[in-house]
Design a protein around this motif. Structure first.
Motif, PDB file in Angstrom:
ATOM      1  N   SER A  30     -18.416  -1.041   3.381  1.00 41.30           N
ATOM      2  CA  SER A  30     -17.223  -1.824   3.043  1.00 41.30           C
ATOM      3  C   SER A  30     -16.297  -2.006   4.229  1.00 41.30           C
ATOM      4  N   GLY A  31     -16.473  -1.188   5.272  1.00 39.70           N
ATOM      5  CA  GLY A  31     -15.566  -1.240   6.411  1.00 39.70           C
ATOM      6  C   GLY A  31     -14.283  -0.470   6.168  1.00 39.70           C
ATOM      7  N   LEU A  32     -14.188   0.211   5.037  1.00 41.92           N
ATOM      8  CA  LEU A  32     -12.992   0.977   4.697  1.00 41.92           C
ATOM      9  C   LEU A  32     -13.176   2.449   5.024  1.00 41.92           C
ATOM     10  N   ARG A  33     -12.065   3.129   5.248  1.00 39.09           N
ATOM     11  CA  ARG A  33     -12.036   4.585   5.335  1.00 39.09           C
ATOM     12  C   ARG A  33     -11.449   5.085   4.016  1.00 39.09           C
ATOM     13  N   ILE A  34     -11.642   6.347   3.722  1.00 36.76           N
ATOM     14  CA  ILE A  34     -11.159   6.878   2.449  1.00 36.76           C
ATOM     15  C   ILE A  34      -9.645   6.753   2.332  1.00 36.76           C
ATOM     16  N   THR A  35      -8.932   6.865   3.450  1.00 38.06           N
ATOM     17  CA  THR A  35      -7.476   6.727   3.409  1.00 38.06           C
ATOM     18  C   THR A  35      -7.074   5.311   2.970  1.00 38.06           C
ATOM     19  N   GLN A  36      -7.792   4.308   3.458  1.00 36.01           N
ATOM     20  CA  GLN A  36      -7.513   2.930   3.054  1.00 36.01           C
ATOM     21  C   GLN A  36      -7.946   2.691   1.619  1.00 36.01           C
ATOM     22  N   LEU A  40      -5.872   1.225  -1.728  1.00 37.55           N
ATOM     23  CA  LEU A  40      -6.315   0.110  -2.568  1.00 37.55           C
ATOM     24  C   LEU A  40      -6.514   0.541  -4.012  1.00 37.55           C
ATOM     25  N   ALA A  41      -7.051   1.735  -4.216  1.00 37.16           N
ATOM     26  CA  ALA A  41      -7.274   2.216  -5.581  1.00 37.16           C
ATOM     27  C   ALA A  41      -5.949   2.394  -6.312  1.00 37.16           C
ATOM     28  N   ARG A  67       2.507   0.756   7.964  1.00 39.47           N
ATOM     29  CA  ARG A  67       1.582   0.799   9.101  1.00 39.47           C
ATOM     30  C   ARG A  67       0.134   0.919   8.627  1.00 39.47           C
ATOM     31  N   ASN A  68      -0.107   1.693   7.572  1.00 39.10           N
ATOM     32  CA  ASN A  68      -1.459   1.857   7.034  1.00 39.10           C
ATOM     33  C   ASN A  68      -1.927   0.637   6.240  1.00 39.10           C
ATOM     34  N   LEU A  69      -0.999  -0.153   5.746  1.00 39.14           N
ATOM     35  CA  LEU A  69      -1.349  -1.342   4.970  1.00 39.14           C
ATOM     36  C   LEU A  69      -1.719  -2.541   5.846  1.00 39.14           C
ATOM     37  N   ARG A  70      -1.221  -2.598   7.067  1.00 39.44           N
ATOM     38  CA  ARG A  70      -1.453  -3.759   7.944  1.00 39.44           C
ATOM     39  C   ARG A  70      -2.938  -4.081   8.132  1.00 39.44           C
ATOM     40  N   PRO A  71      -3.813  -3.089   8.429  1.00 37.19           N
ATOM     41  CA  PRO A  71      -5.237  -3.429   8.576  1.00 37.19           C
ATOM     42  C   PRO A  71      -5.844  -3.978   7.282  1.00 37.19           C
ATOM     43  N   LEU A  72      -5.370  -3.502   6.143  1.00 33.68           N
ATOM     44  CA  LEU A  72      -5.871  -4.005   4.856  1.00 33.68           C
ATOM     45  C   LEU A  72      -5.417  -5.437   4.619  1.00 33.68           C
ATOM     46  N   GLU A  73      -4.221  -5.739   5.071  1.00 33.21           N
ATOM     47  CA  GLU A  73      -3.716  -7.117   4.963  1.00 33.21           C
ATOM     48  C   GLU A  73      -4.530  -8.040   5.880  1.00 33.21           C
ATOM     49  N   ARG A  74      -4.774  -7.593   7.114  1.00 28.17           N
ATOM     50  CA  ARG A  74      -5.562  -8.406   8.064  1.00 28.17           C
ATOM     51  C   ARG A  74      -6.993  -8.628   7.569  1.00 28.17           C
ATOM     52  N   SER A  75      -7.541  -7.649   6.859  1.00 29.38           N
ATOM     53  CA  SER A  75      -8.912  -7.753   6.344  1.00 29.38           C
ATOM     54  C   SER A  75      -8.998  -8.551   5.050  1.00 29.38           C
ATOM     55  N   GLY A  76      -7.859  -8.952   4.510  1.00 25.80           N
ATOM     56  CA  GLY A  76      -7.855  -9.792   3.324  1.00 25.80           C
ATOM     57  C   GLY A  76      -7.891  -9.056   1.994  1.00 25.80           C
ATOM     58  N   TYR A  77      -7.654  -7.754   2.004  1.00 21.71           N
ATOM     59  CA  TYR A  77      -7.664  -7.000   0.753  1.00 21.71           C
ATOM     60  C   TYR A  77      -6.368  -7.152  -0.025  1.00 21.71           C
ATOM     61  N   LEU A  78      -5.263  -7.448   0.673  1.00 21.51           N
ATOM     62  CA  LEU A  78      -3.976  -7.563  -0.004  1.00 21.51           C
ATOM     63  C   LEU A  78      -3.053  -8.475   0.776  1.00 21.51           C
ATOM     64  N   THR A  79      -1.974  -8.852   0.140  1.00 20.92           N
ATOM     65  CA  THR A  79      -0.920  -9.600   0.819  1.00 20.92           C
ATOM     66  C   THR A  79       0.365  -8.805   0.697  1.00 20.92           C
ATOM     67  N   VAL A  80       1.221  -8.946   1.705  1.00 15.98           N
ATOM     68  CA  VAL A  80       2.546  -8.342   1.684  1.00 15.98           C
ATOM     69  C   VAL A  80       3.523  -9.509   1.639  1.00 15.98           C
ATOM     70  N   ASN A  95      -8.242  -9.569  -4.136  1.00 16.69           N
ATOM     71  CA  ASN A  95      -9.515  -9.677  -4.839  1.00 16.69           C
ATOM     72  C   ASN A  95      -9.981  -8.304  -5.273  1.00 16.69           C
ATOM     73  N   ALA A  96     -11.125  -8.258  -5.884  1.00 18.38           N
ATOM     74  CA  ALA A  96     -11.625  -7.003  -6.445  1.00 18.38           C
ATOM     75  C   ALA A  96     -12.789  -6.427  -5.650  1.00 18.38           C
ATOM     76  N   ARG A  97     -12.882  -6.764  -4.357  1.00 19.39           N
ATOM     77  CA  ARG A  97     -13.987  -6.234  -3.553  1.00 19.39           C
ATOM     78  C   ARG A  97     -14.040  -4.713  -3.583  1.00 19.39           C
ATOM     79  N   GLU A  98     -12.870  -4.079  -3.479  1.00 19.95           N
ATOM     80  CA  GLU A  98     -12.865  -2.624  -3.435  1.00 19.95           C
ATOM     81  C   GLU A  98     -13.333  -2.004  -4.746  1.00 19.95           C
ATOM     82  N   THR A  99     -13.191  -2.706  -5.864  1.00 19.71           N
ATOM     83  CA  THR A  99     -13.665  -2.185  -7.139  1.00 19.71           C
ATOM     84  C   THR A  99     -15.180  -2.067  -7.131  1.00 19.71           C
ATOM     85  N   LEU A 100     -15.868  -3.059  -6.591  1.00 16.73           N
ATOM     86  CA  LEU A 100     -17.319  -3.000  -6.496  1.00 16.73           C
ATOM     87  C   LEU A 100     -17.755  -1.835  -5.621  1.00 16.73           C
ATOM     88  N   TYR A 101     -17.097  -1.663  -4.491  1.00 13.77           N
ATOM     89  CA  TYR A 101     -17.440  -0.549  -3.613  1.00 13.77           C
ATOM     90  C   TYR A 101     -17.143   0.775  -4.288  1.00 13.77           C
TER      91      TYR A 101
END
Length: 122
Positions: A30-36, A40-41, A67-80, A95-101
């Motif tokens: 998924s390209g995510l780390r557990i912290t990210q 998302l969860a 600061r931890n949310l910025r990479p998730l925003e750049r990757s398209g997981y969320l908007t601020v 979107n719900a990509r993280e739910t599938l993962y």
């Protein structure tokens, strides 16, 4: 090499590091780390939440959270987005990509976790 300590705190620290390694390994596709993923969860449960509300729910400082949310925003997981006033910000899952993962990780993770926990008797 051993740490020299044989206490519950030391064993818990070793166990949590191992759990983090296992999650990170299973999350690699998924390209995510557990912290990210945990961000998302937590956000996923609410769909839309203010930065302040999420920081309080996670027990984090707002600045660290942003600061931890910025990479998730750049990757398209969320908007601020702008909140109800000039100082507030609203987080929205895109979107719900993280739910599938999450489902895939939980299935693969479960059996490995049982083995790992049994290696660290508390």
């Amino acid at each position: 090499m051993t740490s020299g300590l044989d206490c519950t705190c030391d064993r818990l620290r070793k166990l949590t590091r191992r759990v983090t390694q296992i999650y990170d390994w299973h999350l690699q596709p998924s390209g995510l780390r557990i912290t990210q993923f945990s961000l998302l969860a937590t956000l996923g449960a609410a769909k839309s939440v203010s930065v302040t509300e999420l920081a309080e729910a996670l027990g984090m400082d707002r600045t660290t959270l942003i600061r931890n949310l910025r990479p998730l925003e750049r990757s398209g997981y969320l908007t601020v987005d702008a909140g109800s006033d000039r100082r507030s910000q609203k987080l929205n899952r895109k979107n719900a990509r993280e739910t599938l993962y999450h489902l895939q990780v939980q299935d693969a993770f479960r059996s490995e976790m049982i083995i790992t926990v049994n290696q660290f008797p508390l």
